[in-house]
Design an enzyme around this catalytic site. Structure first.
Site, short mmCIF file in Angstrom:
data_model
loop_
_atom_site.label_atom_id
_atom_site.label_comp_id
_atom_site.label_asym_id
_atom_site.label_seq_id
_atom_site.Cartn_x
_atom_site.Cartn_y
_atom_site.Cartn_z
N GLU A 114 54.90 47.44 34.23
CA GLU A 114 53.57 47.53 33.62
C GLU A 114 52.82 48.79 34.04
OE1 GLU A 114 54.83 44.80 34.94
OE2 GLU A 114 54.63 43.15 33.50
N PHE A 122 50.37 29.00 37.81
CA PHE A 122 51.48 29.94 37.87
C PHE A 122 51.10 31.25 37.16
CE2 PHE A 122 55.44 31.66 35.94
CZ PHE A 122 56.02 32.07 37.13
N GLN A 123 51.38 32.35 37.81
CA GLN A 123 51.07 33.68 37.30
C GLN A 123 49.59 33.84 36.93
OE1 GLN A 123 54.07 34.84 34.34
NE2 GLN A 123 55.28 35.72 36.00
N LYS A 179 45.59 32.09 27.43
CA LYS A 179 46.75 31.87 26.57
C LYS A 179 46.41 31.04 25.33
CE LYS A 179 51.53 30.39 26.42
NZ LYS A 179 52.73 29.99 27.16
N MET A 227 53.46 68.30 49.39
CA MET A 227 52.06 68.60 49.64
C MET A 227 51.62 68.08 51.01
SD MET A 227 49.58 70.28 48.52
CE MET A 227 49.26 70.55 46.77
#
Lengths: 557, 161
Positions: A50, A112-113, A162, A472
């Site tokens: 993602e 969940f999630q 959802k 760097m």
């Protein structure tokens, strides 16, 4: 009016917003949305993570000037997007990010999630929404796009319970926006405009300091007009490279920590700075109270909060840069500024960007590599970068000619931005040659996106500046920590084998005599290509203003 | 230096978090924050007391304006407002001390809202100074508990000319 489910409403709303490209990654909480996408005709690019997805949408937005759209599922999907949202927020990139969320009845139960992504993303989005009612969905999407792209653009997140994507409602895309608390101003205040014009006409040694806001606003024509009519030298931030062609006489290129000597020296001598869509970032100003302390400042910015945030400003103008410049220009007198022009010419001759290179050596200096790329492409390609030394060399040793030609993570400095952003940039500018300038450290942060390149055969050319260090930080350790290279030596994988594992043409280059041939080979190829170019391990970026020092205390170059 | 800001916000979920989060993220000092409904059910009014100089105040105001659900911000002129705080104090007291405490409460136009064998609860409204004076006087008896709302304020109507 037929009823649509939430997923279909999102698809139809996206079409109303003229979205044709989406970057995303499916999951349980967005499965209904993905079902609606299946036959939608919208082009969906499946990323590999993602973070890659949101950076790709960001690169797309920066290269095309349109709103980038991305999708992730609930929980880890959303949290994986966080860096990308923060990155877009810092650089004012318009994004609309959809995240799945557990069903309304499950909210707040540690389901969940489940993750509170609106809470998490609150300080790193321009605005965000949690939609729990399908009747609110179309209106919310309309508002999200409006907020993302108007005023000072930024990312807007829409969290979708959802059940909202399952339930049905009549689809009615609103034609009007009702956001009483959001009214960005565009036109500059008449009185301030007159004052600014007068100050510009009277200045002896004016200097334009232009930032990313000018690119977002599309003000390149107005800026060119201002530079050339009143003969005002122009320096830009990293975010505005290319707003004015860098090969011209009055272009001083980038200023700041790794800016050119002539740009930084010009800030010490100017009597009037015209700051346009720039925010006096610490990487630009160095020690704040020494920065252009001798000069008056005109600051033009669409975000009133940027005015006076870091420095006091004599003539502030709130408004869209392009609109304000159009208001100012009619009052600007044609001028020669002869003495100042001579001085600028002198500075450019006396303090050019330079590096040590031995013509007989086979060592490939990174600066030389960048110049070769510029030469081969005639300075016409779009350069996308990761973050670090290579990013600074890409900014310094390539002449940018047009806006949106340089795409880089400025404010947040996100390693791992470049590879996915290059994919998005290529999709946003299908006719341009996109070149990713990467470090061997940065590219490993989102290396999985090579899979996306493979799937869609995105013809990005990837050039890895491989010095086997996190360069760097190593440079800082060399300069300020007695070469105690703590955790900056980073063993690289075999990038050629890795590229080939993804079916991408890849080649290692270790000798200068082989470089131009390899570049040609990579560029002439139809598809993507990787060049793993080995550069000296301990090359430094110069000039450099140490953190916290004033621009007059530049080192090297 | 403290400033009182009266901020009208759209009554949307999370609006308090947005405002409070802004203050902590930008490192602004908040002295008190009070939020309540207004005459319009869609709009809430926050009264925020901020500590800082004029520059800080300017940034606070501008950053607040960037929040999509913030409608209007007014800095209240301390000379042209009515400001109030409400306090509930439970004071320990013996039967003998009861009348003395009631007398003090009366002087401050405070109410006795609960009487128990060993304590009294007092409700008072007023300016910060007044409530502090009251609390100070009651401290001698022993304050068991107290709670304050934080300041709310409104501008006065137009002055008579």
């Amino acid at each position: 009016m037929p009823k649509l489910n939430g997923g279909e409403i999102i698809v139809e709303s996206l079409k109303q917003e003229n979205v044709d490209v989406i970057f995303g990654y499916p999951g349980g909480a967005v499965i209904n949305l993905y079902d609606a996408l299946y036959n939608s005709g919208l082009k969906h690019y499946l990323g590999r993570h993602e973070q890659g997805v949101v950076h790709a949408a960001d690169g797309y937005a920066r290269s095309s000037g349109k709103v980038g759209v991305c999708i992730a599922t609930s929980g880890p999907g959303g949290t994986n997007m966080v860096t990308g949202l923060a990155n877009a927020f810092m650089d004012s990139v318009p994004l609309v990010a959809f995240t799945g969320q557990v069903s309304t009845s499950m909210l707040g139960k540690d389901s969940f999630q489940e993750a509170d992504i609106t809470g998490i993303s609150l300080p790193i989005t321009k605005h965000n929404f949690l939609v729990t009612d399908v009747e609110e969905l179309a209106k919310t999407i309309k508002e999200a796009f409006f907020i993302a792209k108007t005023g000072r653009p930024g990312p807007v997140l829409i969290d979708l319970a959802k059940d909202v994507t399952q339930k049905e409602a009549e689809f009615n895309y609103p034609s009007k926006i009702n956001l009483p608390g959001y009214r960005p101003s565009f036109e500059g205040h008449r009185l301030q405009v007159n004052k600014a014009a007068k100050a510009i006409n009277e200045a002896k040694r004016p200097l334009l300091y232009v930032g990313g806001g000018a690119i977002i606003s599309g003000a390149e024509k107005e800026i060119k007009e201002l530079v050339e009519r009143a003969k005002i030298p122009i320096t830009t931030t990293l975010m505005a490279l290319g707003i004015y062609p860098e090969d011209r006489e009055l272009a001083l290129e980038m200023l700041g920590m790794h800016g050119t000597q002539y740009a930084n020296r010009a800030t010490l001598e100017t009597d009037l700075v015209i700051a346009i869509g720039a925010r006096f970032d610490d990487r630009v100003t160095g020690k704040l109270d020494e920065f252009i302390a001798q000069a008056d400042i005109i600051q033009i910015d669409i975000d009133p909060a940027e005015i006076g945030k870091n420095l006091d400003v004599e003539i502030p103008i709130v408004g869209d840069v392009k609109d304000v410049l159009q208001e100012i220009l009619p009052f600007i007198e044609e001028k020669e500024n002869g003495e100042w022009q001579d001085r600028i010419r002198e500075l450019k001759e006396k303090y050019p960007l330079r590096y040590n290179d031995d013509d007989d050596s086979e060592v490939i200096k990174p600066q030389y590599l960048m110049e070769e790329i510029d030469k081969y492409t005639n300075g016409n390609s779009t350069i996308v970068t990761e973050v670090g030394q290579h990013q600074m060399w890409a900014a310094q040793y390539h002449k940018y000619k047009k806006p949106r030609q340089f795409i880089s993570s400025g404010g947040l400095g996100t390693m791992g931005f470049g590879l996915p952003a290059a994919i998005g940039a290529q999709i946003g500018q299908p006719d341009e040659q996109i070149i990713l300038i990467a470090g061997d450290g940065s590219i490993q942060m989102n290396i999985q996106e090579l899979g996306t390149i493979q799937t869609y055969n995105v013809p990005v050319k990837i050039i890895i500046f491989n010095n086997k260090y996190l360069g760097m930080v190593r440079q800082w350790q060399e300069m300020f920590f007695e070469k105690r290279y703590s955790s900056t030596k980073i063993p690289a994988p075999d990038f050629v084998k890795m590229g080939e594992a993804y079916g991408i043409w890849s080649k290692r280059v270790e000798k200068k005599s082989e470089l131009s041939g390899a570049i040609r080979e990579a560029m002439e190829l139809k598809g993507p290509a990787i060049l793993d170019v080995h550069i000296p391990e301990e090359e430094n970026v110069y000039p450099m203003v140490p953190a916290g020092a004033g621009l007059k205390d530049m080192i090297g170059g | 230096m403290t400033h009182i800001l009266s901020v009208s916000v759209l009554n949307k979920p999370g609006v308090l978090t947005r405002v409070a989060g802004l203050f902590s993220r930008r490192n602004f000092n908040i002295e008190s924050l009070n939020v309540g409904k207004t005459e319009n059910p869609e709009i809430s009014r926050m009264t925020i007391v901020v500590r800082g100089d004029q520059k800080v105040l300017e940034q606070v105001t501008k950053q607040l304006h960037k929040l999509i659900n913030v409608l209007k911000i007014t800095e209240l002129d301390k000379n042209a407002i009515v400001e109030r705080d409400l306090i509930l104090i439970r004071v320990k007291c013996t039967r003998k001390q009861r009348s003395e405490i009631i007398q003090i409460a009366d002087t401050f136009r405070a109410q006795i809202v609960d009487v128990a064998p060993d304590s009294l609860m007092i409700e008072a409204t007023g300016t910060e100074d007044k409530l502090e004076a009251l609390t100070e006087l009651l401290r001698d008896f022993g304050i068991a508990e107290f709670v304050r709302t934080g300041r709310v304020a409104l501008s006065r109507g137009q002055a008579i000319k």
